[in-house]
Design a protein around this motif. Structure first.
Motif, PDB file in Angstrom:
ATOM      1  N   THR A   1       3.009  10.507 -10.902  1.00  0.00           N
ATOM      2  CA  THR A   1       1.846   9.850 -10.298  1.00  0.00           C
ATOM      3  C   THR A   1       1.189   8.925 -11.302  1.00  0.00           C
ATOM      4  O   THR A   1       1.414   9.031 -12.510  1.00  0.00           O
ATOM      5  CB  THR A   1       0.779  10.878  -9.861  1.00  0.00           C
TER       6      THR A   1
ATOM      7  N   GLY B   1      -1.169  10.967 -13.636  1.00  0.00           N
ATOM      8  CA  GLY B   1      -0.599  12.047 -14.437  1.00  0.00           C
ATOM      9  C   GLY B   1      -0.743  11.837 -15.941  1.00  0.00           C
ATOM     10  O   GLY B   1      -1.350  12.671 -16.632  1.00  0.00           O
TER      11      GLY B   1
ATOM     12  N   GLU C   1      -0.090  17.021 -13.312  1.00  0.00           N
ATOM     13  CA  GLU C   1      -0.292  16.376 -12.016  1.00  0.00           C
ATOM     14  C   GLU C   1       0.230  17.240 -10.871  1.00  0.00           C
ATOM     15  O   GLU C   1      -0.321  17.225  -9.778  1.00  0.00           O
ATOM     16  CB  GLU C   1       0.386  15.010 -11.987  1.00  0.00           C
TER      17      GLU C   1
ATOM     18  N   GLU D   1      -1.585  18.029  -7.476  1.00  0.00           N
ATOM     19  CA  GLU D   1      -0.966  17.705  -6.187  1.00  0.00           C
ATOM     20  C   GLU D   1      -0.949  18.929  -5.277  1.00  0.00           C
ATOM     21  O   GLU D   1      -1.158  18.834  -4.081  1.00  0.00           O
ATOM     22  CB  GLU D   1       0.457  17.194  -6.379  1.00  0.00           C
TER      23      GLU D   1
END
Ligand SMILES: Nc1ncnc2c1ncn2[C@@H]1O[C@H](COP(=O)(O)OP(=O)(O)O)[C@@H](O)[C@H]1O
Ligand SMILES: [Mg+2]
Lengths: 255, 318
Positions: free
Chosen positions: B256, B259, B304, B308
């Motif tokens: 991402t 991240g 991340e 998520e």
């Protein structure tokens, strides 16, 4: 009709092995043309050489009379020749729609500055429209948001063709497109290919499903051990003694 | 709507943040801000699948260039920062010719070698690079006022606001690039370069593009650093710093946009607040190494992936 693609004395050597040996044939515009031969005959290698993935060791390839041999694959694609791969080759981590949008690359060239300023909105929308149309054509409309790698095998093959179709090619090279499809899916896909041909796209297809090949192709080139064996209409090929010999002589497995 | 509220709240928090910190913590905040730009630009570089070990040296190219533009040509500092960024991008472009003949591991090693050559040139040429001692007395940002706020660059808070604004704009641009057809093409090149080529994508051109853009932003980060600390030398941009960048990116995760930034922030907080307070500062490389190994073992998809899982999947590109 004048040929769209001419393969002229194509030779492809890997070290001591000659995978394709002085192969010549041509593909007429607007037809479905089959390329068959036993396993290991050099069909995939021929595709790789035509599409620019390999640089031929010898011979010449012409697209609408222009020499394309020696050009890199993206250059050949830009001239209108787009190929699919024998094994499902997709952007597995991207969604189905994103895969097809990448396919539109040549039609809607991404622009860095426009991407930052946002002035490419219309182009992005058009690319998505075009991608959706390609998915629709290959019966994948309901699966746009799925991860491509999660699709069933037959659908992955269909997506590979949708990505090629989204590029707006003049001629597509399909390497064993029916692998992993059940008979019903194969039949549906054959109808789509005829539709594709009727829309003006020339198709060169490698396939081991003889039934499909005989039903689809106007013309068939048969190769064996890298060399041209026979060429003609499906009926002539089916009855050609050398072809029968090649398929029955070595392995029974026709690929 | 919700996103706008979160955005405004985040911005307000970032503006208020330095006022709760000590002077030395404010200085660290400036470095953190610059490092966020560095690590975010690194992720942009990795989008096409190639990991470079020369990114910190490219940052240094921006730092040296910007410092020299002010020192030798007397250019206005913000202008030389921009030119420094462009110089880093240009150097990356030149390096792309040999480097993008290589892929994967060879690219990694090639980028390291290229970086070391640049560092050798800095050390070897006293004029203009100052040799091993580097450049000293680099012009600071000139003070200025925007009416309701006076930028006094002797204060880290002022530089934090200045650098923070520059970094925010850069992050916005990088975010726009990634979530555009260009970014999608970067991803395509990464995941299946054969199919990308068959779709008419000039894979090498796109790899070069990502490399050059990322290098430009890294160069800007270097320029921000140079005019803040006022002195740079070849060791400011050595492989140890590169290992920090890699650690931030790996610990945060590179799937991402946020991240690597998350990794950078978390590890800086860990380092500066926890380690420094406990007096473990000297062991930073060791602890970073341990954190990297632990995160590869136990959190292979980075911090991340935790976020998520908490927030739920969202995705949209192109
Ligand atoms: N990259 C390569 N390197 C070495 N040999 C290869 C390579 N690609 C194909 N070959 C060889 O070339 C011959 C033809 O292979 P291929 O074109 O895949 O056949 P087909 O697609 O007709 O089954 C085989 O003997 C294969 O082993
Ligand atoms: Mg094959």
């Amino acid at each position: 009709m004048s040929p769209i693609l001419e393969v002229d004395g194509l030779t492809m050597r890997f070290g001591g092995l000659t995978a394709v040996d002085g192969l010549s044939f041509s593909v007429a515009e607007g037809v479905i043309h089959g390329l068959i031969g036993p396993n290991g005959a050099g069909k995939t290698t021929t595709f790789n050489a035509i599409s620019g993935f390999y640089r031929p060791s010898g011979g010449e390839i012409r697209l609408r009379g222009q020499v394309i041999s020696g050009q890199p694959m993206h250059e050949v694609a830009r001239r209108g020749l787009v190929r699919t791969f024998q094994h499902s080759t997709l952007f597995a981590e991207l969604t189905v729609l994103e895969n097809a949008v990448v396919g539109t690359h040549m039609v809607h060239r991404p622009n860095l500055l426009a991407a930052v300023t946002g002035s490419d909105r219309a182009a992005r929308a058009e690319a998505r429209e075009r991608a959706r149309a390609a998915l629709d054509f290959f019966g994948l409309a309901g699966q746009e948001n799925e991860r491509a790698g999660d699709l069933a095998h037959g659908h992955q093959r269909a997506l590979g063709m949708a990505v090629a179709y989204a590029a707006g090619p003049q001629i597509v090279l399909l390497d064993e497109p029916f692998t992993g499809m059940n008979p019903e899916e194969t039949r549906a896909m054959m109808v789509l290919m005829e539709k594709l041909r009727d829309s003006g796209v020339t198709i060169l297809i490698v396939e081991h499903d003889m039934h499909a090949i005989m039903g689809l192709c106007e013309r068939i080139t048969c190769m064996s051990f890298g060399k041209l064996l026979a060429e003609g209409a499906p009926r002539e090929i089916r009855e050609h003694p050398d072809v029968i010999e090649a398929y029955l002589g070595g392995t029974h497995h026709a690929a | 709507m919700l996103r706008a509220v979160i955005g405004i709240a985040l911005a307000a928090a970032l503006v208020a943040l330095p006022h709760g910190l000590s002077f030395s913590q404010q200085e660290i905040l400036v470095f953190l801000t610059i490092n966020v730009l560095l690590v975010a630009s690194y992720r942009l570089l990795t989008l096409t699948g190639e990991w470079s070990l020369g990114h910190v040296v490219i940052m240094g190219v921006g730092a040296y260039a910007s410092a020299l533009f002010t020192k030798q040509l007397g250019l206005f500092v913000p202008l030389s920062m921009l030119l420094g960024a462009l110089t880093a991008a240009a150097v990356a472009w030149a390096l792309s010719f040999p480097l993008f003949r290589m892929k994967g591991f060879y690219f990694l090693i090639g980028s390291f070698a290229a970086g070391e050559i640049i560092r050798l040139l800095w050390k070897r040429f006293r004029d203009p690079f100052g040799g091993p001692k580097g450049l000293k007395g680099i012009d600071p940002m000139p003070d200025f006022s925007i009416g309701f706020y006076d930028f006094d660059f002797f204060e880290p808070v002022s530089y934090y606001y200045f650098a923070g604004t520059v970094v925010a704009v850069c992050l916005w641009i990088m975010w726009r690039i990634e979530h555009s057809p260009v970014g999608l093409t970067f991803h395509a090149v990464h995941w299946q370069d054969k199919l990308a080529q068959a779709s008419g994508i000039d894979v090498r051109a796109y790899r070069t593009r990502a490399f050059v853009i990322a290098s430009g932003f890294a160069g800007l980060a270097g320029a921000l650093l140079a005019h803040y600390i006022g002195t740079i030398n070849p060791n400011s941009f050595d492989v140890e710093v590169m290992v920090f960048v890699l650690t931030w990116a790996i610990v945060g995760g590179t799937a991402t946009f946020y991240g690597p930034i998350l990794g950078c922030v978390m590890l800086t907080v860990l380092n500066e607040i926890v380690l420094r307070e406990l007096g473990f500062e000297q062991m930073r490389p060791l602890i970073y190494g341990a954190v990297m190994i632990l995160s590869i073992l136990f959190l292979p998809k980075g911090l991340e992936s935790v976020v998520e899982r908490l927030v739920g999947p969202r995705r949209a590109r192109a």
